[in-house]
Design a protein around this motif. Structure first.
Motif, PDB file in Angstrom:
ATOM      1  N   LEU A 233      -7.948  28.323  -6.528  1.00  0.00           N
ATOM      2  CA  LEU A 233      -7.193  27.385  -5.704  1.00  0.00           C
ATOM      3  C   LEU A 233      -6.102  28.116  -4.933  1.00  0.00           C
ATOM      4  N   ASP A 234      -5.838  27.665  -3.718  1.00  0.00           N
ATOM      5  CA  ASP A 234      -4.774  28.246  -2.892  1.00  0.00           C
ATOM      6  C   ASP A 234      -3.519  27.393  -3.050  1.00  0.00           C
ATOM      7  N   LEU A 235      -2.799  27.614  -4.131  1.00  0.00           N
ATOM      8  CA  LEU A 235      -1.627  26.779  -4.420  1.00  0.00           C
ATOM      9  C   LEU A 235      -0.534  26.898  -3.360  1.00  0.00           C
ATOM     10  N   PRO A 236      -0.244  28.098  -2.828  1.00  0.00           N
ATOM     11  CA  PRO A 236       0.769  28.162  -1.761  1.00  0.00           C
ATOM     12  C   PRO A 236       0.409  27.301  -0.551  1.00  0.00           C
ATOM     13  N   ALA A 237      -0.881  27.268  -0.195  1.00  0.00           N
ATOM     14  CA  ALA A 237      -1.294  26.437   0.934  1.00  0.00           C
ATOM     15  C   ALA A 237      -1.180  24.951   0.612  1.00  0.00           C
ATOM     16  N   LEU A 238      -1.477  24.586  -0.635  1.00  0.00           N
ATOM     17  CA  LEU A 238      -1.448  23.179  -1.026  1.00  0.00           C
ATOM     18  C   LEU A 238      -0.033  22.632  -1.161  1.00  0.00           C
ATOM     19  N   PHE A 239       0.857  23.420  -1.761  1.00  0.00           N
ATOM     20  CA  PHE A 239       2.188  22.907  -2.111  1.00  0.00           C
ATOM     21  C   PHE A 239       3.343  23.688  -1.489  1.00  0.00           C
ATOM     22  N   GLY A 240       3.028  24.712  -0.697  1.00  0.00           N
ATOM     23  CA  GLY A 240       4.073  25.606  -0.205  1.00  0.00           C
ATOM     24  C   GLY A 240       5.146  24.937   0.614  1.00  0.00           C
ATOM     25  N   SER A 241       4.811  23.835   1.292  1.00  0.00           N
ATOM     26  CA  SER A 241       5.810  23.153   2.113  1.00  0.00           C
ATOM     27  C   SER A 241       6.917  22.526   1.276  1.00  0.00           C
ATOM     28  N   ARG A 242       6.691  22.427  -0.051  1.00  0.00           N
ATOM     29  CA  ARG A 242       7.700  21.841  -0.937  1.00  0.00           C
ATOM     30  C   ARG A 242       8.254  22.855  -1.923  1.00  0.00           C
ATOM     31  N   CYS A 243       8.078  24.146  -1.611  1.00  0.00           N
ATOM     32  CA  CYS A 243       8.509  25.193  -2.535  1.00  0.00           C
ATOM     33  C   CYS A 243      10.031  25.260  -2.623  1.00  0.00           C
ATOM     34  N   MET A 244      10.550  25.225  -3.849  1.00  0.00           N
ATOM     35  CA  MET A 244      11.986  25.285  -4.103  1.00  0.00           C
ATOM     36  C   MET A 244      12.368  26.449  -5.004  1.00  0.00           C
ATOM     37  N   ALA A 245      11.383  27.102  -5.600  1.00  0.00           N
ATOM     38  CA  ALA A 245      11.650  28.234  -6.487  1.00  0.00           C
ATOM     39  C   ALA A 245      10.394  29.093  -6.527  1.00  0.00           C
ATOM     40  N   LEU A 246      10.585  30.363  -6.911  1.00  0.00           N
ATOM     41  CA  LEU A 246       9.499  31.332  -6.860  1.00  0.00           C
ATOM     42  C   LEU A 246       9.573  32.256  -8.075  1.00  0.00           C
ATOM     43  N   HIS A 247       8.457  32.377  -8.797  1.00  0.00           N
ATOM     44  CA  HIS A 247       8.347  33.302  -9.929  1.00  0.00           C
ATOM     45  C   HIS A 247       7.279  34.337  -9.606  1.00  0.00           C
ATOM     46  N   LEU A 248       7.673  35.592  -9.514  1.00  0.00           N
ATOM     47  CA  LEU A 248       6.741  36.662  -9.190  1.00  0.00           C
ATOM     48  C   LEU A 248       6.548  37.561 -10.406  1.00  0.00           C
ATOM     49  N   HIS A 249       5.328  37.651 -10.879  1.00  0.00           N
ATOM     50  CA  HIS A 249       4.983  38.580 -11.958  1.00  0.00           C
ATOM     51  C   HIS A 249       3.488  38.788 -11.919  1.00  0.00           C
ATOM     52  N   ASP A 250       3.018  39.821 -12.562  1.00  0.00           N
ATOM     53  CA  ASP A 250       1.601  40.149 -12.505  1.00  0.00           C
ATOM     54  C   ASP A 250       0.871  39.600 -13.723  1.00  0.00           C
ATOM     55  N   PHE A 251      -0.432  39.695 -13.677  1.00  0.00           N
ATOM     56  CA  PHE A 251      -1.286  39.109 -14.702  1.00  0.00           C
ATOM     57  C   PHE A 251      -2.525  39.979 -14.861  1.00  0.00           C
ATOM     58  N   GLU A 252      -2.911  40.183 -16.114  1.00  0.00           N
ATOM     59  CA  GLU A 252      -4.149  40.920 -16.368  1.00  0.00           C
ATOM     60  C   GLU A 252      -4.754  40.434 -17.672  1.00  0.00           C
ATOM     61  N   GLY A 253      -5.972  39.920 -17.604  1.00  0.00           N
ATOM     62  CA  GLY A 253      -6.616  39.397 -18.803  1.00  0.00           C
ATOM     63  C   GLY A 253      -5.809  38.255 -19.387  1.00  0.00           C
ATOM     64  N   SER A 254      -5.394  38.399 -20.616  1.00  0.00           N
ATOM     65  CA  SER A 254      -4.553  37.381 -21.260  1.00  0.00           C
ATOM     66  C   SER A 254      -3.084  37.777 -21.273  1.00  0.00           C
ATOM     67  N   SER A 255      -2.754  38.871 -20.624  1.00  0.00           N
ATOM     68  CA  SER A 255      -1.383  39.382 -20.633  1.00  0.00           C
ATOM     69  C   SER A 255      -0.593  38.807 -19.464  1.00  0.00           C
ATOM     70  N   MET A 256       0.470  38.071 -19.804  1.00  0.00           N
ATOM     71  CA  MET A 256       1.279  37.403 -18.785  1.00  0.00           C
ATOM     72  C   MET A 256       2.598  38.137 -18.581  1.00  0.00           C
ATOM     73  N   HIS A 257       3.242  37.821 -17.453  1.00  0.00           N
ATOM     74  CA  HIS A 257       4.591  38.272 -17.145  1.00  0.00           C
ATOM     75  C   HIS A 257       4.704  39.795 -17.115  1.00  0.00           C
ATOM     76  N   ARG A 258       3.697  40.431 -16.548  1.00  0.00           N
ATOM     77  CA  ARG A 258       3.749  41.872 -16.337  1.00  0.00           C
ATOM     78  C   ARG A 258       4.509  42.157 -15.042  1.00  0.00           C
ATOM     79  N   LEU A 259       5.002  43.391 -14.931  1.00  0.00           N
ATOM     80  CA  LEU A 259       5.686  43.783 -13.707  1.00  0.00           C
ATOM     81  C   LEU A 259       4.719  43.741 -12.531  1.00  0.00           C
ATOM     82  N   PRO A 260       5.185  43.380 -11.333  1.00  0.00           N
ATOM     83  CA  PRO A 260       4.319  43.457 -10.158  1.00  0.00           C
ATOM     84  C   PRO A 260       3.697  44.842 -10.015  1.00  0.00           C
ATOM     85  N   PHE A 261       2.424  44.854  -9.605  1.00  0.00           N
ATOM     86  CA  PHE A 261       1.604  46.062  -9.452  1.00  0.00           C
ATOM     87  C   PHE A 261       1.138  46.627 -10.794  1.00  0.00           C
TER      88      PHE A 261
END
Length: 215
Positions: free
Chosen positions: A170-198
């Protein structure tokens, strides 16, 4: 303005954490807003952050209570009281936005839950506070609330790591981006969450282009 979560894995005094965040080059922070996770004096966080020269961009409401939002039980009453208190605290501490979790889609929205969201929106409008609803495994609930609650104070918190773990097609930024009020940036691999970008599997060239298009 470059922001970071106020916790980075080391058990340090609040003022020391904020000073190190500032020295690392960040301009602002998101604060965890609860006694959960053994965070200590979380209500002292805004003062420590500002003394270090950091702007407090938002607070994160406790996710431990999210499943109660739809329930006609004491647990449900505890949840709405918690979320309303977080909104009021934003106004008291002059913090513009609170990030909130909705229940996952295995707990479908209810009429009672929607009435509680409306009560949150009314308080947020009165106090000039934003409520940013974060995407997790909750696409149906999130879509329903954003489509149904027409309030300038209720919007979207885009979390790219949660996006690619839960709904990668799903393209969530396209669907809801016009109402974006906060942003969480982190990477993802397999089941591992909240990894550093890249440090995961997200294509950041594509991701940064989508982020640049957020309103």
């Amino acid at each position: 303005m470059i922001a970071v979560y106020d916790w980075f894995g080391y058990d340090l005094a609040y003022d020391q954490r904020c000073r190190l965040i500032k020295e690392a080059g960040f301009d602002s922070v998101m604060l965890w807003w609860s006694e959960y996770l053994d965070r200590g004096d979380y209500r002292g966080g805004p003062e420590h952050a500002r003394q270090a020269g950091l702007f407090v961009e938002n607070i994160h409401a406790p996710f431990q209570v999210q499943d109660g939002l739809w329930l006609d039980t004491l647990e449900g009453e505890t949840t709405i009281e918690c979320y309303l208190k977080c909104i009021a605290d934003c106004a008291e501490f002059e913090i513009p936005t609170v990030v909130v979790h909705l229940p996952d889609d295995d707990r479908p929205h209810t009429a009672l839950g929607l009435s509680r969201i409306r009560a949150m929106a009314e308080l947020a409008e009165r106090l000039s506070v934003n409520i940013a609803l974060e995407n997790l495994n909750n696409f149906m609930n999130l879509s329903y609330v954003l489509q149904t609650v027409d309030s300038p104070r209720v919007g979207f918190c885009y979390d790219c790591g949660h996006h690619f773990r839960c709904y990668p097609k799903l393209d969530l930024p396209a669907l809801f981006g016009s109402r974006c009020m906060a942003l969480h940036l982190h990477d993802f691999e397999g089941s591992s969450m909240h990894r550093l970008p890249f440090d995961g599997t997200i294509d950041w060239r594509v991701m940064l282009k989508k982020i640049a298009q957020l309103d």
